[in-house]
Design an enzyme around this catalytic site. Structure first.
Site, PDB file in Angstrom:
ATOM      1  N   GLY A   1       0.850  -1.200   0.000  1.00  0.00           N
ATOM      2  CA  GLY A   1       0.000   0.000   0.000  1.00  0.00           C
ATOM      3  C   GLY A   1       0.878   1.239   0.000  1.00  0.00           C
TER       4      GLY A   1
ATOM      5  N   GLY B   1      -5.006 -12.704   0.642  1.00  0.00           N
ATOM      6  CA  GLY B   1      -5.273 -12.149  -0.681  1.00  0.00           C
ATOM      7  C   GLY B   1      -5.093 -10.644  -0.636  1.00  0.00           C
TER       8      GLY B   1
ATOM      9  N   TYR C   1       1.238   3.796  24.179  1.00  0.00           N
ATOM     10  CA  TYR C   1       2.173   3.985  23.073  1.00  0.00           C
ATOM     11  C   TYR C   1       3.492   4.458  23.648  1.00  0.00           C
ATOM     12  CZ  TYR C   1       3.617   5.508  18.392  1.00  0.00           C
ATOM     13  OH  TYR C   1       4.261   5.664  17.190  1.00  0.00           O
TER      14      TYR C   1
HETATM   15  C1  LIG Z   1       5.913   7.130  11.279  1.00  0.00           C
HETATM   16  C2  LIG Z   1       4.787   6.149  11.331  1.00  0.00           C
HETATM   17  C3  LIG Z   1       3.644   6.447  12.033  1.00  0.00           C
HETATM   18  C4  LIG Z   1       2.612   5.523  12.106  1.00  0.00           C
HETATM   19  N1  LIG Z   1       1.478   5.848  12.795  1.00  0.00           N
HETATM   20  C5  LIG Z   1       0.459   4.968  12.859  1.00  0.00           C
HETATM   21  C6  LIG Z   1      -0.738   5.302  13.557  1.00  0.00           C
HETATM   22  O1  LIG Z   1      -0.890   6.401  14.092  1.00  0.00           O
HETATM   23  N2  LIG Z   1      -1.717   4.371  13.591  1.00  0.00           N
HETATM   24  C7  LIG Z   1      -1.590   3.178  12.962  1.00  0.00           C
HETATM   25  O2  LIG Z   1      -2.518   2.393  13.004  1.00  0.00           O
HETATM   26  N3  LIG Z   1      -0.468   2.833  12.324  1.00  0.00           N
HETATM   27  C8  LIG Z   1       0.551   3.696  12.230  1.00  0.00           C
HETATM   28  N4  LIG Z   1       1.684   3.363  11.552  1.00  0.00           N
HETATM   29  C9  LIG Z   1       1.791   2.043  10.904  1.00  0.00           C
HETATM   30  C10 LIG Z   1       1.282   2.015   9.453  1.00  0.00           C
HETATM   31  O3  LIG Z   1       1.193   3.315   8.921  1.00  0.00           O
HETATM   32  C11 LIG Z   1      -0.068   1.335   9.409  1.00  0.00           C
HETATM   33  O4  LIG Z   1       0.094  -0.039   9.688  1.00  0.00           O
HETATM   34  C12 LIG Z   1      -0.816   1.476   8.076  1.00  0.00           C
HETATM   35  O5  LIG Z   1      -2.084   0.938   8.227  1.00  0.00           O
HETATM   36  C13 LIG Z   1      -0.106   0.801   6.927  1.00  0.00           C
HETATM   37  O6  LIG Z   1      -0.685   1.260   5.719  1.00  0.00           O
HETATM   38  P1  LIG Z   1       0.115   1.181   4.347  1.00  0.00           P
HETATM   39  O7  LIG Z   1      -0.818   1.571   3.272  1.00  0.00           O
HETATM   40  O8  LIG Z   1       1.371   1.917   4.436  1.00  0.00           O
HETATM   41  O9  LIG Z   1       0.382  -0.379   4.262  1.00  0.00           O
HETATM   42  P2  LIG Z   1       1.724  -1.141   3.943  1.00  0.00           P
HETATM   43  O10 LIG Z   1       2.778  -0.742   4.899  1.00  0.00           O
HETATM   44  O11 LIG Z   1       2.027  -1.029   2.509  1.00  0.00           O
HETATM   45  O12 LIG Z   1       1.270  -2.635   4.284  1.00  0.00           O
HETATM   46  C14 LIG Z   1       0.981  -3.036   5.595  1.00  0.00           C
HETATM   47  C15 LIG Z   1       0.533  -4.511   5.567  1.00  0.00           C
HETATM   48  O13 LIG Z   1      -0.738  -4.623   4.933  1.00  0.00           O
HETATM   49  C16 LIG Z   1      -0.644  -5.395   3.743  1.00  0.00           C
HETATM   50  N5  LIG Z   1      -1.457  -4.700   2.727  1.00  0.00           N
HETATM   51  C17 LIG Z   1      -1.321  -3.430   2.296  1.00  0.00           C
HETATM   52  N6  LIG Z   1      -2.285  -3.144   1.418  1.00  0.00           N
HETATM   53  C18 LIG Z   1      -3.037  -4.255   1.282  1.00  0.00           C
HETATM   54  C19 LIG Z   1      -4.176  -4.593   0.507  1.00  0.00           C
HETATM   55  N7  LIG Z   1      -4.765  -3.728  -0.325  1.00  0.00           N
HETATM   56  N8  LIG Z   1      -4.674  -5.843   0.618  1.00  0.00           N
HETATM   57  C20 LIG Z   1      -4.118  -6.756   1.454  1.00  0.00           C
HETATM   58  N9  LIG Z   1      -3.045  -6.482   2.202  1.00  0.00           N
HETATM   59  C21 LIG Z   1      -2.512  -5.252   2.112  1.00  0.00           C
HETATM   60  C22 LIG Z   1       0.829  -5.455   3.401  1.00  0.00           C
HETATM   61  O14 LIG Z   1       1.186  -6.615   2.678  1.00  0.00           O
HETATM   62  C23 LIG Z   1       1.470  -5.408   4.777  1.00  0.00           C
HETATM   63  O15 LIG Z   1       1.495  -6.671   5.379  1.00  0.00           O
HETATM   64  C24 LIG Z   1       2.739   4.268  11.460  1.00  0.00           C
HETATM   65  C25 LIG Z   1       3.899   3.990  10.724  1.00  0.00           C
HETATM   66  C26 LIG Z   1       4.910   4.916  10.656  1.00  0.00           C
HETATM   67  C27 LIG Z   1       6.135   4.600   9.860  1.00  0.00           C
END
Ligand SMILES: Cc1cc2nc3c(=O)[nH]c(=O)nc-3n(C[C@H](O)[C@H](O)[C@H](O)COP(=O)(O)OP(=O)(O)OC[C@H]3O[C@@H](n4cnc5c(N)ncnc54)[C@H](O)[C@@H]3O)c2cc1C
Length: 551
Positions: A141, A276, A470
């Site tokens: 994502g 998936g 946190y």
């Molecule tokens: C600086 C920082 C701050 C953050 N703050 C928060 C916060 O406040 N709250 C929070 O919940 N999280 C936070 N996170 C963690 C992260 O942003 C979350 O987990 C977010 O939901 C991931 O989204 P993404 O689109 O970047 O997914 P990715 O990092 O690309 O993927 C995350 C996981 O989901 C899977 N995935 C992605 N897209 C799909 C799809 N369409 N179908 C099936 N599987 C999929 C991937 O394979 C992977 O296992 C933070 C991370 C960072 C680096």
């Protein structure tokens, strides 16, 4: 649509145009922060910049020519990428460990190719093809995972493709009377909020990774945002979704509600790409708030703060945003913030004879009358609990800077520091024990040359039954064994928080990093149930095999 900003390969993204969320005037770590950290940690700032991107080591793509040709036939040649830049941009996520690897020039976890399907049909066909070709698939994502969710580790060492979902990044349908929007999984928060804002609507999910994370990623990880206490966690906002699997396509969820057996939607939420790929998300939306009010409060102690929040929760008075910092985090925030505002606040707290105490930020949003009434009722509970009001300036300042910390993390790492976060949740009864045990484990594990690390904690989401804790850890980095240093601390902290009654994760998900502990959380039978579902949907085990399920 305007071009979206990109994350950097070795850190967070460049700051949004016109803002400089974390830096001092010269773009370096603010002086106040440098002084504070040097004093607390006995740390001597030392330049430890990342290796130049051109020097990152990347092996040749292992995707067989026949598989590449089959995928190009399905998606079009231009959507099957094996160039160096694309592979590096899809290597892992943004945990401290990911950044350490990338900064040291290691991209051994990069995918062999990046593919970009444009629809549910293409995604389903891609998965079926990868399954027969024996190609591992890692849905990608925004790439902001902090738990090794994109590690791409396969026990059978098969070739791996990252499935980039950025071509499916638009609003597909909007049903205003039903408050529902259908969205492509690659859409990011800012673009979705902009589209909804034109209709006077919002979805209101604001994690700190908001600028880069995607709707599909939120659903796959059961994310929680800064306003989740008020609007609900992301999984509560999902009314339905489409899941493409190697065995076929599932349409899950039936708004407004259904009693047709167990809710299979719950299997897709939090599945982290192991079952998936989520190709469409149907989200609940709400009217844009007509009024908002953010403000700061101060408690003498963490325990009195927790007790007051528990009372608010019991009376259903928790606002949208709740953030109670412990004494260490309050002190760090006050001392590391540059500028006159922080100095004035410290002076004002001293003048009231309160010391730095424990700072609480609350944010209400909604209809003006409701915001006013709820604020007033909550204020009376807080005052009874011994809090003093610090006013709107504190709340507004938090709101302005709330996406700044990840930019600061890059600078702290440049200066030779370990910086990482972890999170859990527990009932109101268990929270104090979880807090003590986790902090103790981190401090014992990361003490160097007699100096403990900084462990800064806040309660970030409130529920009737408890809250999420946190923690941010800052320590002098062991430059000889930085990965081992953090793995040891993380293991100690995870063992401690589980033993004290916390959950393995409240919102970061399981990924590769937490999976050794999943069985402790859901039991061996729970793991078997998940394995059986995976076997049905992904019989050849190609979907993100390195995450969630233990070996
Ligand atoms: C600086 C920082 C701050 C953050 N703050 C928060 C916060 O406040 N709250 C929070 O919940 N999280 C936070 N996170 C963690 C992260 O942003 C979350 O987990 C977010 O939901 C991931 O989204 P993404 O689109 O970047 O997914 P990715 O990092 O690309 O993927 C995350 C996981 O989901 C899977 N995935 C992605 N897209 C799909 C799809 N369409 N179908 C099936 N599987 C999929 C991937 O394979 C992977 O296992 C933070 C991370 C960072 C680096």
């Amino acid at each position: 649509m305007p071009e979206q900003p990109e994350l950097t390969i070795q850190g967070w993204g460049p700051p949004p145009a016109g803002t400089d969320p974390a830096a001092g005037p010269d773009g370096a770590l603010p002086k106040a922060a440098r002084r504070y950290l040097a004093r607390e940690l006995g740390w001597t700032p030392r330049p430890t910049p990342p290796v130049p991107v051109a020097e990152i080591r990347l092996g040749p793509s292992r995707l067989p020519g026949s598989a590449r040709a089959a995928l190009a036939e399905l998606l079009g040649e231009e959507h099957v990428l094996t160039d160096r830049e694309s592979r590096l941009r899809h290597a892992g996520g943004k945990s401290y460990l990911d950044l350490l690897r990338r900064r040291s020039g290691d991209a051994s976890d990069a995918p062999d190719a990046v593919v970009r399907p444009g629809s549910t049909e293409e995604t389903a066909a891609l998965l079926a093809r990868c399954s027969t070709e024996g190609v591992v698939v890692v849905p990608f994502g925004g790439g902001t995972s902090v738990v090794g969710g994109l590690a791409g580790v396969d026990p059978d060492d098969r070739p791996t493709v990252a499935v980039d979902l950025s071509r499916m990044a638009s609003v597909q349908a909007l049903d205003v009377p039903s408050s529902l929007v259908s969205v492509g999984p690659g859409m990011r928060g800012p673009a979705l909020e902009e589209a909804l804002g034109r209709e006077g609507l919002t979805f209101g999910h604001l994690p700190q990774s908001w600028e880069f994370a995607t709707v599909g990623g939120y659903a796959a990880t059961r994310s929680a945002g800064q306003s989740s206490t008020g609007v609900g966690r992301f999984d509560e906002l999902v009314a339905g979704l489409t899941l493409a699997t190697p065995s076929g396509v599932l349409e899950l969820g039936h708004p407004p509600a259904s009693a047709a057996g167990p809710d299979l939607l719950g299997l897709a939420l939090g599945s982290e790409g192991t079952l998936g790929i989520i190709t469409e998300v149907r989200l609940r939306v709400r009217p844009k708030p007509a009024a908002s009010s953010y403000e700061g409060w101060s408690f003498r102690t963490w325990a009195t703060g927790l007790a007051a929040l528990q009372r608010l929760a019991r009376h259903d008075l928790l606002p949208n945003v709740v953030r109670l910092s412990d004494a260490d985090e309050t002190r760090a925030n006050l001392l590391m913030a540059a500028g006159a505002g922080a100095k004035a606040l410290r002076g004002s707290l001293r003048a009231r004879g309160r010391g730095e105490g424990c700072m609480l930020v609350l944010g209400w949003e909604g209809l003006p009358d409701l915001v006013r009434a709820r604020r007033r009722a909550a204020a009376s509970v807080l005052r009874d609990g011994g809090a003093v009001r610090l006013g709107r300036r504190v709340g507004d300042s938090w709101r302005r800077h709330r996406f700044g910390a990840p930019y600061l993390r890059d600078r702290l790492m440049d200066g030779g520091l370990l910086v990482e976060t972890l999170e859990t949740a527990a009932t109101w009864t268990a929270l104090p024990t979880v807090y003590d045990a986790t902090r103790r484990a981190l401090r014992e594990s990361l003490t160097r040359n007699g100096r403990p690390p900084l462990v800064l904690s806040h309660l970030s989401h409130g529920y009737a039954t408890g809250g999420s804790l946190y923690l941010t850890v800052i320590a002098d980095r062991d430059d000889a064994l930085p990965i081992q240093q953090w793995l040891t601390a993380k293991r100690a902290a995870t063992d401690a928080l589980l033993a004290a009654g916390g959950t393995l994760t409240h919102h970061h998900a399981v990924g590769a990093d937490h999976r050794p502990w999943l069985e402790q959380e859901i039991g061996p039978l729970g793991v078997d149930v998940l394995r059986a579902v995976k076997q049905q949907l992904d019989p050849n085990g190609i979907c993100n095999p390195g995450v969630l399920l233990p070996d």
